[in-house]
Design a protein around this motif. Structure first.
Motif, PDB file in Angstrom:
ATOM      1  N   LEU A  84     -19.655  15.635  10.014  1.00 50.50           N
ATOM      2  CA  LEU A  84     -19.249  16.472   8.881  1.00 50.50           C
ATOM      3  C   LEU A  84     -18.860  17.885   9.327  1.00 50.50           C
ATOM      4  CD1 LEU A  84     -21.940  15.423   6.234  1.00 50.50           C
ATOM      5  CD2 LEU A  84     -19.532  14.760   6.286  1.00 50.50           C
ATOM      6  N   GLU A  85     -18.828  18.110  10.630  1.00 48.70           N
ATOM      7  CA  GLU A  85     -18.500  19.423  11.207  1.00 48.70           C
ATOM      8  C   GLU A  85     -19.523  20.487  10.837  1.00 48.70           C
ATOM      9  OE1 GLU A  85     -14.399  20.625  11.055  1.00 48.70           O
ATOM     10  OE2 GLU A  85     -13.684  18.577  11.265  1.00 48.70           O
ATOM     11  N   ASN A  86     -20.752  20.066  10.546  1.00 49.26           N
ATOM     12  CA  ASN A  86     -21.849  21.010  10.319  1.00 49.26           C
ATOM     13  C   ASN A  86     -22.504  21.301  11.674  1.00 49.26           C
ATOM     14  OD1 ASN A  86     -21.305  20.791   7.597  1.00 49.26           O
ATOM     15  ND2 ASN A  86     -22.925  19.302   7.210  1.00 49.26           N
ATOM     16  N   PHE A  87     -21.766  22.025  12.515  1.00 49.40           N
ATOM     17  CA  PHE A  87     -22.184  22.182  13.909  1.00 49.40           C
ATOM     18  C   PHE A  87     -23.496  22.945  14.038  1.00 49.40           C
ATOM     19  CE2 PHE A  87     -17.373  22.604  14.091  1.00 49.40           C
ATOM     20  CZ  PHE A  87     -17.174  21.246  14.215  1.00 49.40           C
ATOM     21  N   GLY A  88     -23.724  23.905  13.149  1.00 51.02           N
ATOM     22  CA  GLY A  88     -24.964  24.674  13.205  1.00 51.02           C
ATOM     23  C   GLY A  88     -26.180  23.787  12.957  1.00 51.02           C
ATOM     24  N   TYR A  89     -26.098  22.970  11.914  1.00 49.13           N
ATOM     25  CA  TYR A  89     -27.193  22.044  11.630  1.00 49.13           C
ATOM     26  C   TYR A  89     -27.364  21.020  12.752  1.00 49.13           C
ATOM     27  CZ  TYR A  89     -27.395  23.610   6.701  1.00 49.13           C
ATOM     28  OH  TYR A  89     -27.544  24.337   5.548  1.00 49.13           O
ATOM     29  N   ALA A  90     -26.242  20.529  13.267  1.00 46.25           N
ATOM     30  CA  ALA A  90     -26.300  19.532  14.350  1.00 46.25           C
ATOM     31  C   ALA A  90     -27.005  20.103  15.568  1.00 46.25           C
ATOM     32  CB  ALA A  90     -24.886  19.087  14.723  1.00 46.25           C
ATOM     33  N   LEU A  91     -26.723  21.351  15.872  1.00 43.63           N
ATOM     34  CA  LEU A  91     -27.341  22.021  17.020  1.00 43.63           C
ATOM     35  C   LEU A  91     -28.843  22.181  16.820  1.00 43.63           C
ATOM     36  CD1 LEU A  91     -26.626  23.473  19.706  1.00 43.63           C
ATOM     37  CD2 LEU A  91     -26.337  25.555  18.381  1.00 43.63           C
ATOM     38  N   THR A  92     -29.232  22.607  15.619  1.00 47.65           N
ATOM     39  CA  THR A  92     -30.655  22.796  15.313  1.00 47.65           C
ATOM     40  C   THR A  92     -31.418  21.482  15.420  1.00 47.65           C
ATOM     41  OG1 THR A  92     -30.125  24.620  13.825  1.00 47.65           O
ATOM     42  CG2 THR A  92     -32.277  23.596  13.544  1.00 47.65           C
ATOM     43  N   ASP A  93     -30.851  20.418  14.870  1.00 42.08           N
ATOM     44  CA  ASP A  93     -31.521  19.111  14.907  1.00 42.08           C
ATOM     45  C   ASP A  93     -31.644  18.570  16.327  1.00 42.08           C
ATOM     46  OD1 ASP A  93     -32.220  18.758  12.280  1.00 42.08           O
ATOM     47  OD2 ASP A  93     -30.407  17.667  11.722  1.00 42.08           O
ATOM     48  N   SER A 125     -16.202  30.476   6.435  1.00 44.19           N
ATOM     49  CA  SER A 125     -17.309  30.500   5.465  1.00 44.19           C
ATOM     50  C   SER A 125     -17.198  29.402   4.405  1.00 44.19           C
ATOM     51  CB  SER A 125     -17.378  31.869   4.786  1.00 44.19           C
ATOM     52  OG  SER A 125     -17.798  32.853   5.697  1.00 44.19           O
ATOM     53  N   ASP A 126     -18.331  29.101   3.764  1.00 42.82           N
ATOM     54  CA  ASP A 126     -18.410  28.084   2.715  1.00 42.82           C
ATOM     55  C   ASP A 126     -19.227  28.605   1.539  1.00 42.82           C
ATOM     56  OD1 ASP A 126     -17.300  25.573   4.073  1.00 42.82           O
ATOM     57  OD2 ASP A 126     -18.863  26.150   5.490  1.00 42.82           O
ATOM     58  N   ARG A 167     -10.056  28.147  -1.924  1.00 40.41           N
ATOM     59  CA  ARG A 167     -10.281  27.935  -0.499  1.00 40.41           C
ATOM     60  C   ARG A 167     -10.220  26.440  -0.209  1.00 40.41           C
ATOM     61  NH1 ARG A 167     -15.098  25.170   0.508  1.00 40.41           N
ATOM     62  NH2 ARG A 167     -15.342  26.399   2.389  1.00 40.41           N
ATOM     63  N   SER A 168     -10.296  26.058   1.061  1.00 44.99           N
ATOM     64  CA  SER A 168     -10.157  24.650   1.447  1.00 44.99           C
ATOM     65  C   SER A 168     -11.327  24.291   2.353  1.00 44.99           C
ATOM     66  CB  SER A 168      -8.787  24.438   2.104  1.00 44.99           C
ATOM     67  OG  SER A 168      -7.769  24.830   1.192  1.00 44.99           O
ATOM     68  N   HIS A 169     -11.069  23.783   3.569  1.00 48.88           N
ATOM     69  CA  HIS A 169     -12.095  23.780   4.619  1.00 48.88           C
ATOM     70  C   HIS A 169     -13.170  22.702   4.505  1.00 48.88           C
ATOM     71  CE1 HIS A 169     -14.101  25.666   7.967  1.00 48.88           C
ATOM     72  NE2 HIS A 169     -15.015  26.331   7.279  1.00 48.88           N
ATOM     73  N   GLU A 170     -13.342  22.077   3.325  1.00 41.41           N
ATOM     74  CA  GLU A 170     -14.398  21.072   3.150  1.00 41.41           C
ATOM     75  C   GLU A 170     -13.854  19.837   2.453  1.00 41.41           C
ATOM     76  OE1 GLU A 170     -18.686  22.694   2.245  1.00 41.41           O
ATOM     77  OE2 GLU A 170     -17.265  23.793   1.001  1.00 41.41           O
ATOM     78  N   VAL A 171     -14.213  18.669   2.987  1.00 36.27           N
ATOM     79  CA  VAL A 171     -13.861  17.412   2.326  1.00 36.27           C
ATOM     80  C   VAL A 171     -14.579  17.338   0.981  1.00 36.27           C
ATOM     81  CG1 VAL A 171     -13.824  14.898   2.549  1.00 36.27           C
ATOM     82  CG2 VAL A 171     -13.811  16.312   4.599  1.00 36.27           C
ATOM     83  N   VAL A 206      -9.908  23.092  -2.495  1.00 39.38           N
ATOM     84  CA  VAL A 206      -8.885  22.049  -2.542  1.00 39.38           C
ATOM     85  C   VAL A 206      -8.703  21.481  -1.137  1.00 39.38           C
ATOM     86  CG1 VAL A 206      -6.972  23.725  -2.298  1.00 39.38           C
ATOM     87  CG2 VAL A 206      -6.528  21.449  -3.260  1.00 39.38           C
ATOM     88  N   PHE A 207      -8.712  20.152  -1.044  1.00 45.84           N
ATOM     89  CA  PHE A 207      -8.624  19.450   0.237  1.00 45.84           C
ATOM     90  C   PHE A 207      -7.575  18.358   0.086  1.00 45.84           C
ATOM     91  CE2 PHE A 207      -9.970  16.539   3.598  1.00 45.84           C
ATOM     92  CZ  PHE A 207     -10.306  17.407   4.635  1.00 45.84           C
ATOM     93  N   SER A 208      -6.542  18.383   0.916  1.00 47.05           N
ATOM     94  CA  SER A 208      -5.354  17.558   0.664  1.00 47.05           C
ATOM     95  C   SER A 208      -5.177  16.389   1.621  1.00 47.05           C
ATOM     96  CB  SER A 208      -4.104  18.459   0.691  1.00 47.05           C
ATOM     97  OG  SER A 208      -4.204  19.468  -0.283  1.00 47.05           O
ATOM     98  N   ALA A 209      -6.219  16.072   2.413  1.00 46.29           N
ATOM     99  CA  ALA A 209      -6.147  14.941   3.345  1.00 46.29           C
ATOM    100  C   ALA A 209      -7.005  13.796   2.812  1.00 46.29           C
ATOM    101  CB  ALA A 209      -6.626  15.361   4.735  1.00 46.29           C
ATOM    102  N   PRO A 210      -6.394  12.830   2.082  1.00 39.41           N
ATOM    103  CA  PRO A 210      -7.186  11.733   1.503  1.00 39.41           C
ATOM    104  C   PRO A 210      -7.666  10.761   2.575  1.00 39.41           C
ATOM    105  CG  PRO A 210      -4.849  11.347   1.148  1.00 39.41           C
ATOM    106  CD  PRO A 210      -4.958  12.708   1.780  1.00 39.41           C
ATOM    107  N   ASN A 211      -8.793  10.111   2.300  1.00 40.39           N
ATOM    108  CA  ASN A 211      -9.431   9.215   3.266  1.00 40.39           C
ATOM    109  C   ASN A 211      -9.433   9.859   4.646  1.00 40.39           C
ATOM    110  OD1 ASN A 211     -10.803   6.919   4.120  1.00 40.39           O
ATOM    111  ND2 ASN A 211      -8.935   5.810   4.624  1.00 40.39           N
ATOM    112  N   TYR A 212      -9.997  11.051   4.684  1.00 36.03           N
ATOM    113  CA  TYR A 212     -10.027  11.904   5.877  1.00 36.03           C
ATOM    114  C   TYR A 212     -10.486  11.108   7.095  1.00 36.03           C
ATOM    115  CZ  TYR A 212     -11.518  16.067   8.580  1.00 36.03           C
ATOM    116  OH  TYR A 212     -11.707  17.044   9.531  1.00 36.03           O
TER     117      TYR A 212
END
Length: 491
Positions: A66-75, A378-379, A416-420, A436-442
Motif C-alpha cells: 500500500l506504499e505505507n513505507f513508514g509503517y512497513a519500516l516500523t513493523d 502528505s495525506d 489531492r490524489s496520491h491514494e487508491v 481523486v485517483f484515476s487508475a482503476p484496478n491499480y
C-alpha cells in the motif's frame, strides 16, 4: 490503520491460538490482494499475541504493497527486535528503506543477513544486487543530473538524429505538436508501437523550456460556463488514460484538463502515458495542466519502473532528461482563486500561504521535509491535528488543519490524489478535502474504480465520474521495476 505500540508480556495459550487463527485469515486476505483487510486482521493477531515476529513481518509486507513505507519500516524493525534471526524481517525492512531512497540502510540489512547466514546464497545475491545499486547511485551522483551546471536538454543534438525511411509513425510538423500528431500518437501507442526517438527528445526539450517559464503555483482561470476536469494518478495505465478521453472528450481549448501527478511508475505503459500528456501540454499550454507527483522523482522512478522502462524503450540519457524535466513541473494549481489542487496534501506548519507555495524553488529532487515535500507526500486523516506519515515522508493532517488552511487562504476546498480509493474518489473533512485517483484496478490487483472530477467555473461544484478498468496488452505492472525491489515486495 495506524500501527500501535504493543505491550509485550506473558500470553495465554488461548490467545496464542486465537492470534494464529487471525493470522491465517489475514493471509487469505493478503492472497486476494485485500491489503487493508489483511492489515486489520494482522493487527488483531498482534493484539492477542504481541510477541510473534511473523505477524509484524506480514503486516509490514501488506503496508509495503500500500506504499505505507513508514509503517512497513516500523513493523519490520519490531519483527527484528522480537527475532534477530528472522531473515524475512530484514528483507522487509530493506524493501522499506529502498522505497524511501535509503539504499545504504537497506545494504546494512542485507549485510547483516550474509554475516549470520554465510552459506545462504540467496542472501549473498541480494546483498550483491543492493551493493550494485548503491555504487551505481554514487556514480550517478558524481555526474549528477542534479548538478545545476549540467543540462541534458542542451546536450541533445537533434540534427544528428535521422528519421529512417521505414518509420511510419506520427511526425511533428515543423517541429511542433499538432492535433493530428497527438491523435496519431495515441493510436500508434494503442497498437504498441514506438514514437521515433528524435520526436521524443524534441517533445521533452520543448516541454522543459515551457515549464521553466511557469511558477511553482499556477493560477487557472475557468469561465463561468466552462467545464474543467481534474484527474488523479494514472501510473502508467495507458489504456485507462485513453478511456478517460473516450468518456470525457479529448483535451482542447474548450475541454481543459489538469492531471494531478503520478503519471508514471508501476504501470508498464508509462512512456506512452507521459508522451501523450506532454503532447497535449505543448498543444494546449494554457488549457492542459500537469502537477508534479511524488513519483515524478528519481528514487521512485528507479524503484517502481519508469527509469527501467525509458532505458528499455529508449536510452539511459533520456531517463536522465526526464528527471530534468520533472524538476520543473509545477507543484500546485489554484482554480479561480478558490480551489487548490496538489498531489499530496497540506503542511506540518500552520502558517503556510499560497505565496509561500509560489516562492518554492522547485528545480530539484524533493527534500525530506518542508512545503515541497508535503505538497507531494502528505495525506489527510480523520482525527484532528497532525500525525507522523504512514509513508515515512510528509505528514498526516486532520479536518482542523484543512479548515484553518482554507480560511487563511480564502479557499473553498482542496483536491489531492496520491491514494487508491475503492470508488476512485473520497470526500473527507466535511467535503473540504477531496481525493481523486484515476487508475482503476491499480496494478491489476486492487479492484478499485477510477474517477475524475468535472466542475464549471461558476460554482466549482465537484462532479464525479467513475469507471472500471479496460483491457490492456499482457504486460505485467512493475515489469520494468528494479528486480531486487520487485522480489522483496512480492515475496
Amino acid at each position: 490503520m495506524a500501527n500501535t505500540e504493543e505491550i509485550t508480556g506473558p500470553v495465554s495459550q488461548e490467545d496464542i491460538e486465537a492470534a494464529e487463527k487471525l493470522k491465517n485469515e489475514a493471509n487469505e486476505y493478503f492472497k486476494k490482494q485485500d491489503y487493508n483487510g489483511a492489515i486489520e486482521l494482522y493487527t488483531k493477531a498482534i493484539e492477542k499475541n504481541p510477541n510473534n515476529a511473523v505477524f509484524y513481518a506480514n503486516r509490514s509486507i501488506s503496508n509495503l504493497r500500500l506504499e505505507n513505507f513508514g509503517y512497513a519500516l516500523t513493523d519490520a524493525s519490531k519483527a527484528i527486535e522480537l527475532d534477530k534471526a528472522y531473515t524475512k524481517a530484514y528483507y522487509r525492512r530493506a524493501a522499506a528503506h529502498m522505497s524511501l531512497g535509503k539504499y545504504k540502510l537497506a545494504l546494512k540489512d542485507f549485510e547483516y543477513v550474509t554475516k549470520v547466514r554465510p552459506n545462504d546464497q540467496d542472501a549473498k545475491l541480494k546483498y550483491n544486487e543492493c551493493n550494485k545499486i548503491v555504487k551505481k547511485i554514487a556514480f550517478e551522483k558524481a555526474i549528477s543530473v542534479d548538478n545545476m551546471d549540467m543540462n541534458i536538454a542542451n546536450s541533445i543534438n537533434l540534427d544528428a538524429m535521422t528519421i529512417e525511411d521505414d518509420y511510419n509513425g506520427p511526425a511533428l510538423e515543423d517541429g511542433k505538436v499538432t492535433l493530428k500528431f497527438a491523435t496519431d500518437l495515441m493510436e500508434h501507442y494503442r497498437q504498441q508501437k514506438k514514437l521515433h526517438k528524435k520526436y521524443a527528445y524534441k517533445i521533452l526539450i520543448d516541454v522543459k523550456a515551457y515549464l521553466q517559464t511557469q511558477p511553482s503555483l499556477v493560477d487557472i482561470k475557468v469561465a463561468d460556463n466552462q467545464k474543467f476536469t481534474v484527474c488523479g494518478d494514472i501510473h502508467g495505465q495507458y489504456y485507462d488514460l485513453l478511456n478517460i478521453f473516450a468518456l470525457n472528450g479529448l483535451p482542447s481549448e474548450t475541454n481543459p484538463y489538469l492531471f494531478n501527478g503520478d503519471f508514471v511508475d508501476r504501470g508498464s505503459f508509462s512512456v506512452e502515458c507521459i508522451f501523450t500528456l506532454f503532447s497535449f501540454k505543448l498543444l494546449y499550454p494554457d488549457h492542459f495542466f500537469m502537477s508534479r507527483g511524488n513519483h515524478e522523482t528519481i528514487d521512485m522512478n528507479r524503484m517502481y519502473g519508469f527509469r527501467g522502462e525509458v532505458t528499455a524503450k529508449y536510452t539511459s540519457p533520456m531517463a536522465d532528461l526526464f528527471t530534468e524535466v520533472y524538476n520543473w513541473l509545477p507543484l500546485a494549481h489554484c482554480i479561480n482563486n478558490r480551489v487548490l489542487v496538489m498531489h499530496g496534501g497540506l503542511f506540518s506548519r500552520d502558517d503556510v500561504t499560497l505565496d509561500d507555495i509560489r516562492n518554492v524553488e522547485r528545480n530539484k529532487q524533493p527534500p525530506e521535509e518542508g512545503i515541497m515535500c508535503e505538497l507531494l507526500w502528505s495525506d489527510p486523516q480523520p482525527m484532528l491535528g497532525r500525525s507522523p506519515s504512514k509513508r515515512g515522508v510528509g505528514c498526516q493532517f486532520g479536518p482542523d488543519v484543512t479548515n484553518a488552511f482554507l480560511q487563511r487562504n480564502n479557499l473553498d476546498y482542496i483536491i489531492r490524489s496520491h491514494e487508491v480509493k475503492n470508488e476512485g474518489y473520497e470526500l473527507a473533512h466535511d467535503g473540504k478535502c477531496i481525493t481523486v485517483f484515476s487508475a482503476p484496478n491499480y496494478c491489476d490487483t486492487m479492484a478499485n474504480l477510477g474517477a475524475f472530477i468535472t466542475m464549471n467555473g461558476k460554482d466549482l461544484k465537484p462532479n464525479f465520474t467513475t469507471y472500471e478498468a479496460v483491457p490492456h496488452p499482457y504486460v505485467k505492472p512493475m515489469a520494468y521495476a528494479n528486480s531486487l525491489f520487485s522480489i522483496l515486495c512480492q515475496s
